[in-house]
Design a protein around this motif. Structure first.
Motif, mmCIF file in Angstrom:
data_model
loop_
_atom_site.group_PDB
_atom_site.id
_atom_site.type_symbol
_atom_site.label_atom_id
_atom_site.label_comp_id
_atom_site.label_asym_id
_atom_site.label_seq_id
_atom_site.Cartn_x
_atom_site.Cartn_y
_atom_site.Cartn_z
ATOM 1 N N LYS A 192 0.826 -1.205 0.000
ATOM 2 C CA LYS A 192 0.000 0.000 0.000
ATOM 3 C C LYS A 192 0.862 1.258 0.000
ATOM 4 C CE LYS A 192 -3.497 2.436 2.721
ATOM 5 N NZ LYS A 192 -4.322 2.426 3.961
ATOM 6 N N ALA A 193 1.935 1.243 0.792
ATOM 7 C CA ALA A 193 2.770 2.432 0.934
ATOM 8 C C ALA A 193 3.638 2.696 -0.290
ATOM 9 C CB ALA A 193 3.662 2.291 2.166
ATOM 10 N N THR A 194 3.984 1.658 -1.032
ATOM 11 C CA THR A 194 4.911 1.832 -2.161
ATOM 12 C C THR A 194 4.250 1.673 -3.520
ATOM 13 O OG1 THR A 194 5.537 -0.520 -2.114
ATOM 14 C CG2 THR A 194 6.823 0.991 -0.755
ATOM 15 N N GLY A 212 12.583 -7.498 5.092
ATOM 16 C CA GLY A 212 13.208 -6.202 5.355
ATOM 17 C C GLY A 212 13.930 -5.664 4.140
ATOM 18 N N ILE A 213 14.683 -6.525 3.445
ATOM 19 C CA ILE A 213 15.396 -6.114 2.231
ATOM 20 C C ILE A 213 14.398 -5.731 1.141
ATOM 21 C CG2 ILE A 213 16.855 -6.930 0.351
ATOM 22 C CD1 ILE A 213 18.473 -6.362 2.775
ATOM 23 N N VAL A 214 13.348 -6.517 1.005
ATOM 24 C CA VAL A 214 12.306 -6.216 0.007
ATOM 25 C C VAL A 214 11.678 -4.861 0.304
ATOM 26 C CG1 VAL A 214 10.100 -6.958 -0.960
ATOM 27 C CG2 VAL A 214 11.839 -8.660 -0.398
ATOM 28 N N ARG A 219 11.029 0.861 -1.005
ATOM 29 C CA ARG A 219 10.932 2.231 -0.490
ATOM 30 C C ARG A 219 11.938 3.146 -1.174
ATOM 31 N NH1 ARG A 219 8.531 5.676 0.284
ATOM 32 N NH2 ARG A 219 8.004 6.911 2.098
ATOM 33 N N VAL A 220 13.176 2.670 -1.356
ATOM 34 C CA VAL A 220 14.222 3.485 -1.976
ATOM 35 C C VAL A 220 13.876 3.824 -3.419
ATOM 36 C CG1 VAL A 220 16.616 3.427 -2.802
ATOM 37 C CG2 VAL A 220 16.098 2.727 -0.471
ATOM 38 N N ALA A 261 7.423 7.026 6.310
ATOM 39 C CA ALA A 261 8.434 8.026 6.668
ATOM 40 C C ALA A 261 9.849 7.453 6.665
ATOM 41 C CB ALA A 261 8.112 8.610 8.051
ATOM 42 N N CYS A 262 9.978 6.142 6.435
ATOM 43 C CA CYS A 262 11.298 5.506 6.459
ATOM 44 C C CYS A 262 12.131 5.917 5.253
ATOM 45 C CB CYS A 262 11.156 3.981 6.455
ATOM 46 S SG CYS A 262 10.589 3.293 8.020
ATOM 47 N N ARG A 263 13.422 6.122 5.489
ATOM 48 C CA ARG A 263 14.367 6.456 4.424
ATOM 49 C C ARG A 263 15.527 5.470 4.460
ATOM 50 N NH1 ARG A 263 16.707 11.505 5.843
ATOM 51 N NH2 ARG A 263 16.217 10.903 7.974
#
Length: 742
Positions: A192-194, A212-214, A219-220, A261-263
């Protein structure tokens, strides 16, 4: 025309091919990478995802959902204001170049957040990332200590949440505060977020073995017109605690709010925190050492040799580490230790953080032995005692000054709700009313009231864990007490066992079928030890615990000490037989075992029905080399599906089925009846098969083919030959005879 600022807060979702082409050109990406960890290293690590992304298309619906990152009804900012906001975000991205592994790391100079008053979550995520890429344990500890030292000096209020996040805890273990977020729910939040397809997220997780890697790569690769405010450690920790305390859709909404909000690497470690596996290789003992090193570095910050502090101040670090670890053993609560560490001198720490009932100690553990001869070698010339090793659940029972009782497991889990019957009858064990507080170490076993004997461990596991009503309890228990650690405000852990045992007998008493002292024998005669061992096995126990009474006989909290030796029946070569079992299925590994099979489904052979019957899943006893060799060999014998002559329960379905071409020798602690395994089904029990308890791999039996594996009738015979089973059958037969007589 006035617009809502929401439109500027929404991420700009572009086709993935465009994203990948422009990824390195983004204005929000630092132009220089850390010399230690360049951004291209991250890309290399997740390259399988990137390749798939180029093929993936983002659905319009998913894109729409992904745009709702932040909602705000304030007026649209002017163009200069928007540029200012973006510039502020760029400035915060300096954290991506943070490198706590530098040989010349300075806790103040490298703490880029010193003017912010809050420690960025990105600084901690970068620390985790660098640790994950480091192989040497000492270097890993040094990296974490650098970060902790900076936090101590710049933002000390962030040290407590930093410590908890570093070991993936939200509170002391005994409080039982867990996140409880399912991996599937996290995948939905990430999708949903990406704006990614959920099926794609699932397939990539299955391929890589690390959500986590996915999450990080997803996100990046996502470009946004405006990024939410950077995360800080206190805020993330607070959100995680909030997530743990709520349920339902609200939990996922909070996960979504933080994730958008994660970067950079924040996404990786935020998702891993939710899953419960950081995968950075930092255990609690390493974390305590890192805290000690950080404290010494802080004390010598002005020393010109700060980069070599671990060598220059080796003795001081060793002393500080010992004090910190000892304190944590008697007071395993960072909420108490960290504030005291920051406020008082390290030498005051133990007195500022005392042991007290209601807070579980890390239990003392025993070393396994190979036989009675090893006991003789270790304890030659010492006074020793042998205690029966009960097949139950380790229990540390506490009574505090307020009269409240708590029961904790070996792993410091609070099991008080599980045993309301023990609490109700606890006063019966006290010899005097003068006892106001205590901590006793014990073993809880399932107990047959009518026969007056111990029942198998599997019976104990059927008790409910929560909301237990005394009136509905079907499985009764008996407590076998073997140590006294605290009495009326006084810690006894530094006293020898002989003195602790004397006080135990002085203050407590047995209650038949409810509270007993461990069956013990004080002897230095190895023949008597051997005889006592055989008696323990006949008494439905696992073996013996052999302990020193006077010399080196303190209670060593949280240690697997050679002052306690475990003489267990499955460790002895002359007790019980191994089994030769056929490998019929494999389970894909995760973490370190990604890319190979991490576990296997084994079966015995039923000659009468010409079928292979499942008997256990196994994942222990292997070296890394064993696992690679097994995977390489068995990958050549993969089937498209289970053979018709494989008998198993659907819940055991492996990731791959194998031709029955290899036999393994396996040892176990016990054989027990199982509702899901099918070995010897119909021989001992009409509906249940037999399974192995604690199976471990010994070797490959190249001298046997699959049809020469352990037969189902042999499995049944081994099960029925166990003393525990024979004792239960004898008692049942005796009762039947008595009933017939009357």
């Amino acid at each position: 025309m006035q617009k809502s600022i929401t439109s500027f807060f929404k991420p700009k979702i572009e086709p993935q091919s465009s994203i990948l082409q422009d990824e390195t050109k983004s204005n929000n990406t630092p132009k220089e990478d850390s010399p230690k960890t360049k951004k291209k290293d991250v890309k290399k690590e997740v390259s399988p995802i990137k390749n798939e992304m180029q093929k993936e298309e983002v659905s319009p619906a998913a894109s729409t959902e992904a745009m709702d990152v932040v909602e705000d009804d304030s007026p649209t900012p002017s163009k200069p204001k928007m540029m200012q906001l973006n510039a502020e975000v760029d400035k915060n991205d300096v954290g991506e170049m943070y490198d706590p592994s530098m040989d010349t790391y300075h806790p103040l100079k490298q703490a880029y957040w010193k003017d912010q008053g809050l420690t960025p979550y990105l600084a901690l995520a970068r620390t985790f990332q660098v640790i994950e890429e480091t192989k040497g344990r000492l270097k890993m500890i040094d990296i974490l200590s650098n970060f902790f030292c900076s936090v101590m000096m710049v933002t000390p209020n962030d040290l407590l949440p930093s410590v908890y996040l570093s070991i993936n805890q939200l509170a002391p273990a005994y409080e039982g505060l867990e996140l409880g977020v399912a991996e599937t729910s996290l995948m939905k939040a990430i999708a949903k977020a990406t704006g990614r397809n959920l099926a794609h997220i699932k397939s990539q997780t299955h391929l890589i073995g690390d959500l986590g890697i996915v999450a990080e790569q997803s996100r990046v690769s996502q470009r946004m017109m405006f990024r939410p405010k950077p995360l800080n450690i206190r805020g993330v920790f607070s959100k995680l605690r909030e997530i743990a305390k709520i349920s339902g859709q609200s939990k996922i909404t909070l996960v979504y709010d933080v994730f958008v909000a994660c970067r950079f690497s924040e996404a990786r470690f935020f998702i891993r925190s939710l899953i419960g596996k950081l995968r950075i290789g930092i255990a609690e003992q390493s974390l305590l050492t890192a805290l000690a090193v950080a404290l010494v570095k802080k004390n010598h910050i002005k020393d010109c040799k700060i980069s070599k502090v671990s060598d220059v101040y080796k003795d001081e670090i060793a002393e500080t580490t010992l004090i910190l670890k000892t304190t944590f053993c008697q007071c395993p609560n960072y909420d108490i230790i960290i504030p005291a560490l920051l406020k008082y001198d390290i030498k005051e720490l133990q007195t500022r953080c005392p042991m007290h009932p209601g807070m579980p100690l890390k239990p003392m553990l025993a070393q396994p032995t190979k036989g009675v001869h090893e006991v003789l070698e270790r304890f030659s010339g010492m006074h020793i005692t042998c205690e029966w090793k009960y097949d139950g659940e380790r229990a540390q029972i506490h009574l505090n000054d307020s009269g409240e009782m708590s029961i904790f497991s070996r792993n410091s889990e609070n099991n008080t709700e599980k045993y309301p019957d023990l609490i109700a009858r606890s006063k019966a064990i006290l010899k005097t009313n003068d006892i106001k507080s205590y901590i006793i170490d014990s073993e809880i076993v399932a107990w047959d009231l009518e026969r007056g004997q111990i029942l198998p461990f599997q019976v104990l596991t059927t008790r409910k864990r929560k909301n237990v009503d005394i009136a509905t309890i079907k499985v009764q228990v008996c407590v076998y007490i073997f140590d006294l650690l605290y009495i009326n405000g006084n810690s006894l852990v530094t006293k020898p066992l002989s003195e602790r045992r004397k006080l135990l007998f002085e203050y407590f008493q047995e209650v038949e079928g409810e509270w007993k002292f461990a069956n013990a024998l004080n002897t230095n005669d190895m023949d008597e030890v051997q005889q006592f061992l055989e008696e323990s096995i006949k008494g439905n126990c696992e073996g013996l615990m052999v302990k020193t009474l006077d010399e080196e006989a303190t209670y060593e909290i949280a240690k697997r000490s050679r002052n306690w030796l475990k003489l267990k029946k499955d460790y002895l070569s002359n007790v019980g037989d191994s089994l030769d079992l056929v490998v019929i299925g494999g389970y894909k590994g995760k973490g370190r075992r990604t890319g190979i099979y991490g576990g296997y489904l084994l079966a015995c052979y039923d000659a009468e029905n010409e079928e292979y019957q499942s008997i256990c899943k196994i994942g222990t006893g292997f070296t890394d080399e064993d696992l690679r060799a097994h995977s390489e060999f068995l990958s050549k014998h993969v089937l498209s599906g289970a053979k018709s002559y494989f008998r198993y329960d659907a819940s055991l379905e492996p990731d791959a089925w194998f031709e029955p071409v290899q036999v393994w020798e396996v040892k176990c602690a016990d054989l027990s009846l199982s509702p899901i395994h099918r070995a010897a089904i119909g021989i001992v029990d009409s509906d249940r098969g037999i399974s192995l308890r604690f199976p471990r791999f010994i070797r490959i039996r190249d001298d046997k083919n699959a049809e020469h594996a352990t037969d189902a009738n042999q499995v049944a015979h081994m099960y029925q030959s166990q003393d525990q089973v024979k004792n239960n059958q004898k008692s049942a037969n005796q009762m039947d005879m008595e009933n017939d007589f009357y």
